[in-house]
Scaffold this motif. Structure first.
Motif, PDB file in Angstrom:
ATOM      1  N   PRO A 263       0.836  -1.104  -0.055  1.00 24.48           N
ATOM      2  CA  PRO A 263      -0.056  -0.038  -0.057  1.00 24.48           C
ATOM      3  C   PRO A 263       0.941   1.221   0.083  1.00 24.48           C
ATOM      4  O   PRO A 263       0.473   2.252  -0.511  1.00 24.48           O
ATOM      5  N   GLU A 264       2.087   1.061   0.523  1.00 25.99           N
ATOM      6  CA  GLU A 264       2.727   2.439   0.839  1.00 25.99           C
ATOM      7  C   GLU A 264       3.585   2.625  -0.603  1.00 25.99           C
ATOM      8  O   GLU A 264       4.282   3.596  -0.826  1.00 25.99           O
ATOM      9  N   ASP A 265       3.307   1.843  -1.719  1.00 24.97           N
ATOM     10  CA  ASP A 265       3.722   2.105  -3.090  1.00 24.97           C
ATOM     11  C   ASP A 265       2.865   3.103  -3.640  1.00 24.97           C
ATOM     12  O   ASP A 265       3.323   3.395  -4.857  1.00 24.97           O
ATOM     13  N   THR A 266       1.663   3.205  -3.202  1.00 26.85           N
ATOM     14  CA  THR A 266       0.646   4.147  -3.761  1.00 26.85           C
ATOM     15  C   THR A 266       1.268   5.483  -4.149  1.00 26.85           C
ATOM     16  O   THR A 266       1.780   6.098  -2.934  1.00 26.85           O
ATOM     17  N   ALA A 267       1.294   5.927  -5.267  1.00 27.96           N
ATOM     18  CA  ALA A 267       1.926   7.269  -5.593  1.00 27.96           C
ATOM     19  C   ALA A 267       1.599   7.432  -7.177  1.00 27.96           C
ATOM     20  O   ALA A 267       1.178   6.653  -7.789  1.00 27.96           O
ATOM     21  N   VAL A 268       2.077   8.724  -7.353  1.00 29.65           N
ATOM     22  CA  VAL A 268       2.148   8.888  -8.684  1.00 29.65           C
ATOM     23  C   VAL A 268       3.631   8.658  -9.258  1.00 29.65           C
ATOM     24  O   VAL A 268       4.638   9.231  -8.571  1.00 29.65           O
ATOM     25  N   TYR A 269       3.772   8.087 -10.218  1.00 32.38           N
ATOM     26  CA  TYR A 269       5.337   7.505 -10.656  1.00 32.38           C
ATOM     27  C   TYR A 269       5.446   8.458 -12.070  1.00 32.38           C
ATOM     28  O   TYR A 269       4.617   8.653 -12.997  1.00 32.38           O
ATOM     29  N   TYR A 270       6.596   9.064 -11.972  1.00 28.73           N
ATOM     30  CA  TYR A 270       7.043   9.934 -13.090  1.00 28.73           C
ATOM     31  C   TYR A 270       8.467   9.148 -13.604  1.00 28.73           C
ATOM     32  O   TYR A 270       9.193   8.728 -12.697  1.00 28.73           O
ATOM     33  N   CYS A 271       8.591   9.283 -14.985  1.00 25.61           N
ATOM     34  CA  CYS A 271       9.955   9.172 -15.725  1.00 25.61           C
ATOM     35  C   CYS A 271      10.629  10.362 -16.006  1.00 25.61           C
ATOM     36  O   CYS A 271       9.897  11.268 -16.251  1.00 25.61           O
ATOM     37  N   ALA A 272      11.971  10.663 -15.992  1.00 28.24           N
ATOM     38  CA  ALA A 272      12.317  11.659 -16.034  1.00 28.24           C
ATOM     39  C   ALA A 272      14.043  11.460 -16.735  1.00 28.24           C
ATOM     40  O   ALA A 272      14.425  10.578 -16.575  1.00 28.24           O
ATOM     41  N   ALA A 273      14.257  12.474 -17.643  1.00 30.41           N
ATOM     42  CA  ALA A 273      15.536  12.366 -18.551  1.00 30.41           C
ATOM     43  C   ALA A 273      16.474  13.034 -18.260  1.00 30.41           C
ATOM     44  O   ALA A 273      16.291  14.496 -17.816  1.00 30.41           O
ATOM     45  N   THR A 274      17.717  12.726 -18.217  1.00 34.80           N
ATOM     46  CA  THR A 274      18.892  13.561 -18.076  1.00 34.80           C
ATOM     47  C   THR A 274      20.181  13.173 -19.284  1.00 34.80           C
ATOM     48  O   THR A 274      20.306  12.025 -19.438  1.00 34.80           O
ATOM     49  N   LEU A 275      20.871  14.400 -19.487  1.00 42.37           N
ATOM     50  CA  LEU A 275      21.943  14.072 -20.283  1.00 42.37           C
ATOM     51  C   LEU A 275      23.285  13.860 -19.538  1.00 42.37           C
ATOM     52  O   LEU A 275      24.098  13.918 -20.119  1.00 42.37           O
ATOM     53  N   ARG A 276      23.253  13.959 -18.025  1.00 43.54           N
ATOM     54  CA  ARG A 276      24.314  14.176 -16.964  1.00 43.54           C
ATOM     55  C   ARG A 276      24.652  12.646 -16.973  1.00 43.54           C
ATOM     56  O   ARG A 276      23.722  11.668 -16.801  1.00 43.54           O
ATOM     57  N   GLN A 277      25.796  12.450 -16.540  1.00 47.43           N
ATOM     58  CA  GLN A 277      26.181  11.249 -15.863  1.00 47.43           C
ATOM     59  C   GLN A 277      26.062  11.137 -14.614  1.00 47.43           C
ATOM     60  O   GLN A 277      26.970  11.276 -13.709  1.00 47.43           O
ATOM     61  N   LEU A 278      24.901  10.612 -14.000  1.00 54.06           N
ATOM     62  CA  LEU A 278      24.671  10.903 -12.431  1.00 54.06           C
ATOM     63  C   LEU A 278      25.116   9.784 -11.549  1.00 54.06           C
ATOM     64  O   LEU A 278      25.025  10.054 -10.491  1.00 54.06           O
ATOM     65  N   ILE A 279      25.437   8.614 -12.102  1.00 48.60           N
ATOM     66  CA  ILE A 279      25.877   7.674 -11.303  1.00 48.60           C
ATOM     67  C   ILE A 279      27.323   8.020 -10.654  1.00 48.60           C
ATOM     68  O   ILE A 279      27.515   7.999  -9.672  1.00 48.60           O
ATOM     69  N   ALA A 280      28.201   8.570 -11.812  1.00 41.47           N
ATOM     70  CA  ALA A 280      29.579   8.805 -11.428  1.00 41.47           C
ATOM     71  C   ALA A 280      29.493   9.975 -10.571  1.00 41.47           C
ATOM     72  O   ALA A 280      30.091  10.141  -9.500  1.00 41.47           O
ATOM     73  N   SER A 281      28.474  10.735 -10.647  1.00 45.37           N
ATOM     74  CA  SER A 281      28.561  12.126  -9.736  1.00 45.37           C
ATOM     75  C   SER A 281      27.451  12.014  -8.413  1.00 45.37           C
ATOM     76  O   SER A 281      27.870  12.749  -7.425  1.00 45.37           O
ATOM     77  N   GLY A 282      26.948  10.748  -8.326  1.00 48.70           N
ATOM     78  CA  GLY A 282      26.358  10.123  -7.377  1.00 48.70           C
ATOM     79  C   GLY A 282      24.920  11.089  -7.214  1.00 48.70           C
ATOM     80  O   GLY A 282      24.290  11.227  -5.950  1.00 48.70           O
ATOM     81  N   ARG A 283      24.623  12.106  -8.094  1.00 50.87           N
ATOM     82  CA  ARG A 283      23.440  12.716  -8.063  1.00 50.87           C
ATOM     83  C   ARG A 283      22.046  12.151  -8.764  1.00 50.87           C
ATOM     84  O   ARG A 283      21.158  12.945  -9.174  1.00 50.87           O
ATOM     85  N   TRP A 284      22.002  11.026  -8.879  1.00 48.62           N
ATOM     86  CA  TRP A 284      20.902  10.399  -9.617  1.00 48.62           C
ATOM     87  C   TRP A 284      19.592  10.432  -9.070  1.00 48.62           C
ATOM     88  O   TRP A 284      18.476  10.603  -9.676  1.00 48.62           O
TER      89      TRP A 284
END
Length: 128
Positions: free
Chosen positions: A88-109
């Motif tokens: 039940p706590e998964d109830t939410a609006v889910y969004y996808c989002a796009a980035t051109l940045r390398q977020l794993i390396a920066s830790g900002r994903w």
């Protein structure tokens, strides 16, 4: 700029599964890392995971590890979020989002400010 459209909204019973899709258009999809976020009623939007443009690198929020799986099919310009053992706590609006940045390396994903395009959101409701 890439355009994103989510699908797969639904009302699901606890314990069930659901797959959300996010279709992209208007740009070279593989150039974009993709994040999945969710926003529950009255709460902030939080990131549940991220997949790199190639699909080779994926990270998840600790709260969803083991139940959520992100994948992508670049020839089909689509990213997926598979959710198993829904709660039940998964109830939410889910969004996808796009980035051109390398977020794993920066830790900002997980930082929503790193994303340049968002889908319209799709509602997931989990009944107990």
């Amino acid at each position: 700029q890439v355009q994103l459209v989510e699908s797969g909204r639904g009302l699901v019973q606890a314990g069930g599964s659901l797959r959300l899709s996010c279709a992209a258009s208007g740009a070279t999809f593989s150039n974009y890392g993709m994040g999945w976020f969710r926003q529950a009623p009255g709460k902030e939007r939080v990131c549940v995971g991220y997949i790199s443009g190639s699909g080779r690198s994926i990270v998840y929020a600790d709260s969803v590890k083991g139940r959520f799986t992100i994948s992508r099919d670049n020839p089909k310009n689509t990213v997926y979020l598979q959710i198993n053992s829904l709660k039940p706590e998964d109830t939410a609006v889910y969004y996808c989002a796009a980035t051109l940045r390398q977020l794993i390396a920066s830790g900002r994903w997980a930082d929503a400010r790193q994303y340049v395009r968002w889908g319209q959101g799709t509602q997931v409701t989990v009944s107990s």
